[in-house]
Structures are given as C-alpha cells and as structure tokens.
Enzyme design. Structure first.
Site, mmCIF file in Angstrom:
data_model
loop_
_atom_site.group_PDB
_atom_site.id
_atom_site.type_symbol
_atom_site.label_atom_id
_atom_site.label_comp_id
_atom_site.label_asym_id
_atom_site.label_seq_id
_atom_site.Cartn_x
_atom_site.Cartn_y
_atom_site.Cartn_z
ATOM 1 N N ARG A 92 0.728 -1.357 0.191
ATOM 2 C CA ARG A 92 0.020 0.206 -0.123
ATOM 3 C C ARG A 92 0.745 1.263 0.107
ATOM 4 N NH1 ARG A 92 -4.019 -1.288 3.868
ATOM 5 N NH2 ARG A 92 -2.882 -3.474 3.304
ATOM 6 N N THR A 93 1.966 1.127 0.781
ATOM 7 C CA THR A 93 2.759 2.439 0.818
ATOM 8 C C THR A 93 3.472 2.786 -0.579
ATOM 9 O OG1 THR A 93 2.988 2.051 3.107
ATOM 10 C CG2 THR A 93 4.442 3.837 2.146
ATOM 11 N N LYS A 95 25.105 -7.123 -4.072
ATOM 12 C CA LYS A 95 26.460 -7.260 -4.329
ATOM 13 C C LYS A 95 27.221 -6.492 -3.246
ATOM 14 C CE LYS A 95 25.915 -6.891 -9.159
ATOM 15 N NZ LYS A 95 26.499 -5.995 -10.418
ATOM 16 N N ARG A 146 12.284 3.381 1.897
ATOM 17 C CA ARG A 146 11.837 2.502 3.220
ATOM 18 C C ARG A 146 13.074 1.582 3.326
ATOM 19 N NH1 ARG A 146 6.346 -0.713 4.158
ATOM 20 N NH2 ARG A 146 6.113 1.395 4.783
ATOM 21 N N HIS A 152 7.471 7.035 10.599
ATOM 22 C CA HIS A 152 6.771 6.645 9.417
ATOM 23 C C HIS A 152 5.901 8.036 9.317
ATOM 24 C CE1 HIS A 152 4.740 4.818 6.169
ATOM 25 N NE2 HIS A 152 4.300 3.742 6.605
#
Lengths: 307, 307, 307
Positions: C58-59, C86, C108, C136
């Site tokens: 959703r975000t 890597k 995020r 958040h």
C-alpha cells in the site's frame, strides 16, 4: 552524419565516427538532466523494453531514467517474474516481445552473445546492457565520455585498467573502445586474471600495478567479484588489496592529475581505498551522471535522431 | 452500441454483441502499434493497477504496453513484493487498492474466482488476466480476433483444441467463446486431461488427435505444464509428444490452410514440433500482436469509449 | 507561507506550521483523485525514485500513484533486484542515485536512521517511507489529515493508540505528531510492548485498554506482527485478542462517534474484530485515500510548490 546502426552490441562493431557521434550527442543531451524540467518530448510514443536477466541497480535505473527524460514509454521485465522460469527459449521470448512492436529492447544477460542473437531475431533496436563476460558497450561509452570531457580528447592518452581483466565485460569493451579512439591501454592484475592473448586486442600487459599506473592519464579500477574468491582465482581480499588495491600510497606514484574511474559498485578497501574513491582525482560519480546521457544519446540516435 | 460492462471476468458473461464490439474495437486500435508514434491520448489521467499473483512475461507486458499506448498511468504490484506476504486477505487488499481510486484493476491469481470476488468489492473495472484453472478471457478474445482476422468470420468454423483441457483456463475460455460465436469446438488429449462432462459446454471430445484435426479450420495446441508430469497425469514428455504432439506428419493430415495457434510459452518438441510452430500455418506471433490490441480495446471500452 | 524543508524524515523535525501546510495542501489536492482525468501537469519532468528495501504494497503503490497524478516520472528500485545484494553500502548507492539527478528519493529501510543518512548525502529531497522501528511520518500525516477532516481540528482531541507501541514506527510518529498539534495521546498494550520512558514524549500510558478508550475521540489500533509472537513478546494471538483486541464489546464502552483507525494490513480477529474494522466508526479506508493526497502534497511542497 546520419546514424544508421540498428543495434548497439559491442565496441567492435562501432566505427570511430559512430563513437564520436554518440559522445557528441550525449554531451548535448546531458544538460537536460540538470534542468528543472528534466524532460523533452523527443521520443514520445516510442516503446522501450528493459529485459534484465541479471540483478542491476545502477544500469537499469540509468536506462529507465534516460528513456523517461526523452518521454519514451518503458516496460521492465525481470527474469525472476517472467515466463523464462517456465523454460521458454530466449529466441521465443524475443519473437514474442517483437510481436508487441517495441522500438528498443535493452537486454542484460548472463550468456555472452545473447544480445547478438536477439538482434538478429527482432526488427527492434537492441542495446546490450552487459552480456556474460563479453561486452558492456554503454559502460565503455560513458567511460570514454567522462575521459573526453575531462581531457578534451581520447587520442594519445594512456589508460591503465587494473584488476580482473579476464572476467570483466567492462574491461573488454573499454580496451576495444579506447584503443579504437587512439588511446594506449595498459593492463595489470594477478596473472590468473589476465587472459592469455589479450595483447592481440592491442593492449599492453604489466604484472606490477606500479608499472601500469606511473604514467597513466586514467586509472580504471575494476570491481573484484567476491564470489570468485571461492574459486581460488585470488587468495584473499586482503592479499588482493595489498598487491593490486589502489591505495593512497600507490596513487602517489601516479600523475598528479590522473583520473580515477570505477564502474561500481565499489568494494571499499579491496580494489580501491576509500580515500582514493572519494578523493579529488576520482570521477566515479561523473561516470554515473554520464551514463544517463550516453543512454539518452543511444535511444535518440537509434530511433532516428539526426546529428 | 454503448458498452456498459463494468468488468471482464470470463467469456460466459460476455454477450455475442459485446464480443463483436471488443473484436471490432481491437481491430481499429491495432493500427496504433504500427505507427512511428505508438500512442494516443485517449486514456490520459486514468490509473490502471496490474496485480499479478503469478509470474508472467507476455500477459503482463502486453497489458502494460496496451495501457501506455493509450496514455494511461500504470502501477504494478507483484505478490512477492507486497503485503500479501503479511497475510492480508484479498478482500482487504482490494478495498485498500480501491481507496486509491484506480480506474481498472487487472488481476492474475492462482485461485479460481478471485477476480470475480474483487469485482464485487470494488467500483473500479476488473479484468481477469487468468485465474487458476478457470478463465483467461483476454487470451480467448485475442485468439478469436486472430481467427476472425484470418478467416473473416468465426461462425461455422471447426476449432480443435489439443492437450491438457482439464487444467487449462485458456481452453475453457476458448471453448465458451468460440461456441458462443457459432464455431464448433472439438477437443482431444489424454483421457486423464479431458474433464468429465466437458461436453456440457457444447464441445465434442475425440480421443485420437487425428479425428480432431483432420477437418479443423483451427488447431489450438495447449502448453504441457511440465510440473504436472510429476503428478502422473501423463507418463513422459516423450510419450506425450508421440501421442499428442502436433508434428509435421500429423499436420499433413489436416487442411492445407489450417491455422495453428498456441497461447505460449511453447515447449518445442513436446506439444508442438518446431517446424509446425514456425511454419506457414502458424499464427502464434500474430496472437501476441493481437493481445496488445485486445487489451487496448478492453481498457478503452471499460473506461467509457464509445463505438 | 513558503515551504522550505528539503526532506521529510520524521515528525520531530516538522513544525506546527509545516504540518498545517501539508494537511491544507493535501486537502486541496485530494480532489484530483476523484476526477475523471486524475492528473495535473504540476510535476512534469521531475524524477522520483522509489527505493524500497522492505516489501510493501500500500505504501509503495500510494507513493507511485501520487507521483503519477502530478505527472512526475518514477523509477522503482527494490532491494531484491539491486546491486545491494552485491554488498554496496547505502552511502554509495545514495551517491550513485544522486548522480542521476533525481528530484526526490522515497526510501523504506529496515535500519532506523537510514533516510536521515541519505538526506545528508544527497541534494535530492528525501522522504522517509518507514525506517526500522523509528519513524513513518507520511503515515502519521495521513492519520492526522483523516482526523482533522472528520473532526475539523486536532487540538484538544484524545487519541488512544492500542497495541505494540514498542516496535511500531507508526505509533512513534503519531505520538509526536498528534501531541505537537495539541492532541492528548493515551497508549495501551501489553507491558512488554510499552517502551520504558515513552511518557517523555508526552504520552500517557494505561495498562487496561478500557481506560485508554472510554473517553477517546480516536482509537488507533496497531497491527500485531505475527513474526514477533515467536519471540515471546506476547503469548498467543488468541490471548492478545482477549486482552487487547478491539471487539464490539469493548467498542461499546467508547464514545459513540469515536473514529477507529488502523495503518493496515489488518489481522482480522486479532487486534481488531471484523465488525469493528468494517463498522460505521471505521475510517480505515479513508486513511488509505488520504495517503495518496498526503504524498501528493509532500511531492508538491518539496518540489517548490507555493501555498
């Protein structure tokens, strides 16, 4: 000059004039990325497919940003979410993509030659974004653009490439490209990492890094791929750093205004010291910025732009 | 005619007139993909969400390209990177998506009926891009478009579908669609792959492939899903190829101008011989091209386009 | 008022005036998502990179839709397909992205503080889309927008937050945000889930859910993360539901017009009963809708929009 190539597959198949046209176009287009509105309508209505069989951040992002800044539409396919897992051949995947009328297919593939096969099969332009240990022409082009930007020319320069030449598509494309443009290329790295017969490409081999860098105008440091260590190609990261890492001490023996390049991602403290990677000679981030410009230029030229 | 459907869920729920409207619209829109500027502003400002719970290359790419050629905005969600892994129900995911005001949600899901549930929950239009072993209406529509394009009509044609009918959403949607449009559908495959009672849909079952294909106007070969082999639905690929594979020899017994179709990806040498897949009767790649046109037509009609 | 922030990292660093400006802008922009043509040209030619190291539906979808409704170009990078595997450091990845001239990077990351580090390294604006158990802020802003929309104000309201406060970046950002705007915040949850010293932020702790909710204007229910159960932070889902789940019976003791909120995804029958989540007091889906508006507002304000 009209640019009539259908595909960009390797440096071998580009002429001096074509390379110059690409670099000139990239220089012109670079400015778009510094505007407030970073977008021109040039490629509106063109479809570009990004087909990456190997993980990638910078190359894929660079291609996508380049396409969007020219207003092209992009679709991304990654091997992990595709019917490739169902066992379809690359040839069939290619013909299927072709049937959807893309204008350009950008492909990265673990098998050397995959982009060439694709190019023979489809009418769309194909750009090789790296195939196996074979070629990575857009990397070579952005490297050449960066050097030309800083030095005004490529001809007559001495370029040292340090590291795992044998397994590097970046090295191979740069060797061919720089030599074609009149530069001298000197290679250094552990003997197990220098392929037999590489001199046939016109490059010179040195086994001590000092010999390669002391009169170089450009030092290009290759990434050590840690997964290869287990194959005993080199004994340990620490030992590699001691013998071939570009340290502050080693850099002191090079020309004062040498350009330090690296295709990324960097292993800090292994093939290059942090102080060198972040130092005044480093143009590593300018390589990245030029990557967007080179990819814009290729899309533009392949899709009918005139210079 | 005004197209008033909210969703495209299966062939059962489309009327003959609606199918005709979709095929006619797709035929008109197909030309856009052959232009130099492959884009019209028709769906500018529309939001299309592609929600794929199963891996897919061609279907997902086809939908995305279709959306972009009509200037719609697209967002892709794949199950592997989504909060579905956190255990949210499909109903909750749907309502959450709905709250972001998408115009169309395209869904592929391993559970039969998932798109129908989604369609009941959201105001947005829902297109079923394949649900379990149930339905794949956009595939059936592109198949019907391809046959109509080549033969000028669907009515009265004989369509043979060969392979694993029981587990194929492609077969099911094509059976319903072609019969609805007046074609005769004949099925052939190993007895374990022909579902009991399939004649209730109006199809005819033959257990020898020769009986199915000898007077067919269209032969649709289904993909053998190798993972099913382990479930002992069929003994081996080799044996399958011998009994049910469409070989050059078998094709020689069919009408000379029969159309050969396959939904892809192809298992060469298993359900279809390479010579047949690539031969003059094959319209497999035209199916792919028509897939983009059908999906453009559906987006256009669902979002208020008029014919 | 001119909005001069470069980044949106947490609620601590936003002033009351800035929060008001964001909420006001979001209210204005919200209407765009309800239009037939859901798109304005405001951010044409701006490049937004979505960099998600953690899975998210959703975000991420909300940010992407927000960007596209303002006509910005977006590129998505997920950790699983990037050179992060890597071993590149976040700092190097950031500088590389920067070199491609993005205007905004949305990140995020599982590590608290990662967005702050990124913000110090790059000239682009950085938006924190969730970092570890830290912050958040876009969730807190959309929660505040939802409450203000329903109640006309934030000042003087009583907000109860129920659940795993200790591990919740949503809780932390909401505590700071609501208190800054003059609301009173009351927390309740199992003692193992209430961090020591949380009162220092200005919140009040109650150990019985009834005490927290009986006079609340807003009840914010947090998600129980099932993976934490194995760590013995709480004994079982069933026991959690009995002691702290928001059931119909518990809701009966709250104000009649209380607002029920949840950041999603919901565990039905664990932290919240289905009847409550879907009931008349629930504004859970309006939170999602406001999420798009808040993210549009942030893009707009960070990229030079004036109020």
């Amino acid at each position: 000059m009209e640019f009539v190539k259908k595909d960009i597959l390797d440096m071998e198949s580009l002429s001096v004039e074509e390379i110059q046209a690409i670099l000139d176009t990239a220089e012109t287009l670079k400015e778009i990325s510094t505007r407030s509105i970073k977008k021109v309508p040039t490629l509106r209505g063109k479809s570009i497919v990004h087909f990456f069989y190997e993980a990638s951040t910078r190359t894929k992002t660079s291609f996508e940003i380049a396409a969007k800044r020219l207003s092209a539409d992009t679709v991304s396919i990654s091997a992990s979410t595709s019917s490739i897992v169902k066992g379809e051949t690359l040839a069939d995947t290619a013909k299927n993509l072709e049937a959807m009328n893309p204008d350009v297919i950008v492909i990265r593939h673990h098998a050397a030659g995959a982009p060439h096969m694709l190019a023979r099969l489809v009418k769309a332009s194909v750009i090789n974004a790296g195939d196996g240990m074979h070629a990575h022409p857009t990397q070579a082009l952005l490297d050449m653009m960066t050097v030309r930007e800083k030095r005004g020319r490529l001809e007559g320069l001495r370029v040292a490439i340090i590291g795992d030449i044998a397994h590097s598509r970046v090295a191979r494309s740069n060797i061919v490209g720089f030599i074609k443009m009149g530069a001298k290329v000197v290679l250094a790295g552990p003997p197990t990492m220098i392929p037999m017969g590489i001199e046939a490409l016109g490059a010179h081999v040195r086994h001590h890094i000092q010999e390669a860098i002391h009169d170089a105008d450009v030092i290009m440091v290759l990434r050590i791929q840690k997964e290869r260590q287990q194959a005993f190609v080199f004994p340990s990261e620490r030992e590699y750093a001691q013998c071939y890492g570009l340290t502050v001490e080693r850099l002191a023996e090079a020309k004062e205004d040498v350009l330090i390049m690296h295709p990324g991602p960097i292993n800090r403290g292994v093939e290059i010291a942090s102080e060198v990677a972040d130092g005044p000679c480093s143009v590593i981030l300018e390589q990245v910025a030029n990557g967007v410009a080179i990819r814009m230029a290729l899309f533009y030229l392949l899709l009918g732009g005139r210079r």
